[in-house]
Design an enzyme around this catalytic site. Structure first.
Site, PDB file in Angstrom:
ATOM      1  CB  SER A   1      -0.858   0.016   1.267  1.00  0.00           C
ATOM      2  OG  SER A   1      -1.585   1.220   1.350  1.00  0.00           O
TER       3      SER A   1
ATOM      4  CE1 TYR B   1      -4.143  -2.185   4.991  1.00  0.00           C
ATOM      5  CE2 TYR B   1      -3.386  -0.017   4.280  1.00  0.00           C
ATOM      6  CZ  TYR B   1      -3.867  -1.282   3.977  1.00  0.00           C
ATOM      7  OH  TYR B   1      -4.078  -1.630   2.664  1.00  0.00           O
TER       8      TYR B   1
HETATM    9  N1  LIG Z   1      -8.755  -0.613  -1.615  1.00  0.00           N
HETATM   10  C1  LIG Z   1      -7.752   0.174  -1.299  1.00  0.00           C
HETATM   11  O1  LIG Z   1      -7.914   1.408  -1.255  1.00  0.00           O
HETATM   12  C2  LIG Z   1      -6.386  -0.409  -0.998  1.00  0.00           C
HETATM   13  C3  LIG Z   1      -5.307   0.489  -0.846  1.00  0.00           C
HETATM   14  C4  LIG Z   1      -4.060  -0.022  -0.575  1.00  0.00           C
HETATM   15  C5  LIG Z   1      -3.856  -1.379  -0.467  1.00  0.00           C
HETATM   16  N2  LIG Z   1      -4.905  -2.233  -0.606  1.00  0.00           N
HETATM   17  C6  LIG Z   1      -4.646  -3.672  -0.463  1.00  0.00           C
HETATM   18  O2  LIG Z   1      -5.174  -4.371  -1.577  1.00  0.00           O
HETATM   19  C7  LIG Z   1      -5.485  -5.712  -1.208  1.00  0.00           C
HETATM   20  C8  LIG Z   1      -6.888  -6.056  -1.661  1.00  0.00           C
HETATM   21  O3  LIG Z   1      -7.816  -5.269  -0.938  1.00  0.00           O
HETATM   22  P1  LIG Z   1      -9.204  -4.762  -1.528  1.00  0.00           P
HETATM   23  O4  LIG Z   1      -9.206  -3.303  -1.411  1.00  0.00           O
HETATM   24  O5  LIG Z   1      -9.483  -5.404  -2.799  1.00  0.00           O
HETATM   25  O6  LIG Z   1     -10.182  -5.285  -0.351  1.00  0.00           O
HETATM   26  P2  LIG Z   1     -11.464  -6.218  -0.343  1.00  0.00           P
HETATM   27  O7  LIG Z   1     -12.403  -5.841  -1.427  1.00  0.00           O
HETATM   28  O8  LIG Z   1     -11.935  -6.167   1.084  1.00  0.00           O
HETATM   29  O9  LIG Z   1     -10.868  -7.679  -0.643  1.00  0.00           O
HETATM   30  C9  LIG Z   1     -10.065  -8.345   0.287  1.00  0.00           C
HETATM   31  C10 LIG Z   1      -9.848  -9.776  -0.147  1.00  0.00           C
HETATM   32  O10 LIG Z   1      -8.980 -10.402   0.808  1.00  0.00           O
HETATM   33  C11 LIG Z   1      -9.556 -11.638   1.204  1.00  0.00           C
HETATM   34  N3  LIG Z   1      -9.177 -11.949   2.577  1.00  0.00           N
HETATM   35  C12 LIG Z   1      -9.406 -11.223   3.700  1.00  0.00           C
HETATM   36  N4  LIG Z   1      -8.898 -11.851   4.775  1.00  0.00           N
HETATM   37  C13 LIG Z   1      -8.331 -12.992   4.316  1.00  0.00           C
HETATM   38  C14 LIG Z   1      -7.622 -14.053   4.919  1.00  0.00           C
HETATM   39  N5  LIG Z   1      -7.410 -14.109   6.244  1.00  0.00           N
HETATM   40  N6  LIG Z   1      -7.161 -15.050   4.132  1.00  0.00           N
HETATM   41  C15 LIG Z   1      -7.375 -15.031   2.805  1.00  0.00           C
HETATM   42  N7  LIG Z   1      -8.037 -14.064   2.167  1.00  0.00           N
HETATM   43  C16 LIG Z   1      -8.508 -13.056   2.914  1.00  0.00           C
HETATM   44  C17 LIG Z   1     -11.051 -11.501   1.003  1.00  0.00           C
HETATM   45  O11 LIG Z   1     -11.574 -12.771   0.649  1.00  0.00           O
HETATM   46  P3  LIG Z   1     -12.651 -13.615   1.486  1.00  0.00           P
HETATM   47  O12 LIG Z   1     -13.367 -12.683   2.429  1.00  0.00           O
HETATM   48  O13 LIG Z   1     -13.556 -14.157   0.404  1.00  0.00           O
HETATM   49  O14 LIG Z   1     -11.849 -14.669   2.145  1.00  0.00           O
HETATM   50  C18 LIG Z   1     -11.131 -10.576  -0.205  1.00  0.00           C
HETATM   51  O15 LIG Z   1     -11.142 -11.316  -1.411  1.00  0.00           O
HETATM   52  C19 LIG Z   1      -5.297  -5.773   0.325  1.00  0.00           C
HETATM   53  O16 LIG Z   1      -4.041  -6.341   0.622  1.00  0.00           O
HETATM   54  C20 LIG Z   1      -5.332  -4.317   0.729  1.00  0.00           C
HETATM   55  O17 LIG Z   1      -4.649  -4.086   1.934  1.00  0.00           O
HETATM   56  C21 LIG Z   1      -6.166  -1.783  -0.868  1.00  0.00           C
END
Ligand SMILES: NC(=O)c1ccc[n+]([C@@H]2O[C@H](COP(=O)([O-])OP(=O)(O)OC[C@H]3O[C@@H](n4cnc5c(N)ncnc54)[C@H](OP(=O)(O)O)[C@@H]3O)[C@@H](O)[C@H]2O)c1
Length: 267
Positions: A129, A142
Site C-alpha cells: 500500500s 496498517y
Molecule cells: N482498496 C484500497 O484502497 C487499498 C489500498 C491499498 C492497499 N490495498 C490492499 O489491496 C489488497 C486487496 O484489498 P481490496 O481493497 O481489494 O479489499 P477487499 O475488497 O476487502 O478484498 C479483500 C480480499 O482479501 C480476502 N481476505 C481477507 N482476509 C483474508 C484471509 N485471512 N485469508 C485469505 N483471504 C482473505 C477476502 O476474501 P474472502 O473474504 O472471500 O476470504 C477478499 O477477497 C489488500 O491487501 C489491501 O490491503 C487496498
C-alpha cells in the site's frame, strides 16, 4: 502455454479485478477465498485459502500444482484494513492484522517458492500500500504491516534472484473496493482522548476509499509487470498526490513532512 497464476483474496475488489482481467488475457487463473461456497459464481477457478491458516495455504498450492504441473505467478493480494489511535487499538487486533497482512503473505511465499525454484522461474507480486511508505495517523498498524511487507519483499527478492525468481511490491493508493467494510475499526470510545479527531478521520478515510480508483487500473498494471522481463522491486499505483507524497517524504525534512500530513488529517 498459458501462465499459471495464483491470486489470494480474489473474491472481491482488487484481487477479483486482477483475476478476471488476467483470465480475459489467456492466463490460467486460480483465485482464492476463505470460503468456497460461492465458487460457481466466479469465472476463474476458486480454491479455499485463509492466509492465517497454513494448512489451507499448503492445500491450495498443492491443488494448483497437481492440476497444472507448474505455478508461474503468485499475487499475494489478500489483506485487511485496521484503524484506530495506537493508544486505543486492542493489541490482539494489532496482532490479528499482522497475521493477515504480514505473516500471511510470507506463508504463501514459502508455499510457492519450492515449485518456483524447481522451475527456475517465477514471479511473486506482493500487494502492499502507499500507506506502507509512511506512518499514517489512525492507520499506524496498517501502515506498519504493509511497510514491513515491503521490506520482506526487498529481502526475499535478493535471496531468490539466483533461482530465476523475482519478488516485487505493488503499492495501491485508494481504490474503490470492499476494504472499508471489511476493516477492523477500533470503536470511537466515549472516553477516548482521540474521540473527535479519530471520528473525523474515520469519515475522511471512508470517503477516500469510496472515491478511489477503479480496481481495473491495478489489474492492468499487474499485467504490465508480468510481461516485464526484468521487473523493478517497487511499483506504486495511485493518484498523483498519493505517489508524490512518497517523493516528498524522501526530500523534505521530517518536521515539514509531518506538518503536511497533519494538516491533511486535521491534526
Ligand atoms: N482498496 C484500497 O484502497 C487499498 C489500498 C491499498 C492497499 N490495498 C490492499 O489491496 C489488497 C486487496 O484489498 P481490496 O481493497 O481489494 O479489499 P477487499 O475488497 O476487502 O478484498 C479483500 C480480499 O482479501 C480476502 N481476505 C481477507 N482476509 C483474508 C484471509 N485471512 N485469508 C485469505 N483471504 C482473505 C477476502 O476474501 P474472502 O473474504 O472471500 O476470504 C477478499 O477477497 C489488500 O491487501 C489491501 O490491503 C487496498
Amino acid at each position: 502455454m498459458s501462465k499459471v497464476v495464483l491470486i489470494t483474496g480474489a473474491s472481491s475488489g482488487i484481487g477479483k479485478a486482477i483475476a478476471i482481467y488476467l483470465l480475459s488475457k489467456g492466463f490460467t487463473v486460480y483465485g482464492t477465498s476463505r470460503s468456497e461456497a460461492n465458487a460457481a459464481k466466479f469465472p476463474f477457478n476458486l480454491v479455499a485459502l485463509d492466509v492465517t491458516k497454513p494448512a489451507t495455504i499448503t492445500s491450495a498450492v498443492e491443488k494448483v500444482i497437481a492440476k497444472e504441473g507448474r505455478l508461474d505467478v503468485l499475487i499475494n493480494n489478500a489483506g485487511k484494513g485496521i484503524t484506530g489511535a495506537i493508544e486505543d487499538t486492542p493489541t490482539e487486533e494489532m496482532k490479528t492484522n499482522f497475521d493477515t497482512n504480514f505473516f500471511g503473505p510470507i506463508e504463501v511465499m514459502k508455499a510457492v517458492l519450492p515449485q518456483m525454484r524447481k522451475q527456475k522461474s517465477g514471479l511473486i507480486l506482493n500487494v502492499t500500500s502507499i500507506a506502507g511508505y509512511m506512518g499514517l495517523p489512525f492507520r499506524g498498524i496498517y501502515s506498519a504491516s504493509k511497510g514491513a511487507l515491503e521490506l520482506i519483499t526487498e529481502a526475499t527478492n535478493m535471496e531468490v534472484n539466483q533461482f530465476g525468481i523475482n519478488v516485487v511490491n505493488v503499492a495501491p493508493g485508494d481504490f474503490a473496493t470492499n476494504i472499508a467494510s471489511g476493516r477492523y475499526h477500533t470503536p470511537v470510545f466515549e472516553n477516548s482522548a482521540y474521540k473527535e479527531k479519530y471520528a473525523e478521520n474515520l469519515a475522511l478515510m471512508d470517503s477516500h476509499v469510496s472515491g478511489g480508483m477503479d480496481p481495473i487500473v491495478m489489474a492492468k498494471k499487474v499485467l504490465q509487470i508480468i510481461n516485464t522481463k526484468n521487473p523493478k522491486v517497487h511499483y506504486k499505483v495511485g493518484g498523483f498526490m498519493e505517489k508524490f507524497s512518497i517523493v516528498l517524504k524522501r526530500i523534505l525534512p521530517d518536521k515539514w513532512y509531518q506538518k503536511l500530513l497533519m494538516n491533511h488529517y486535521k491534526l
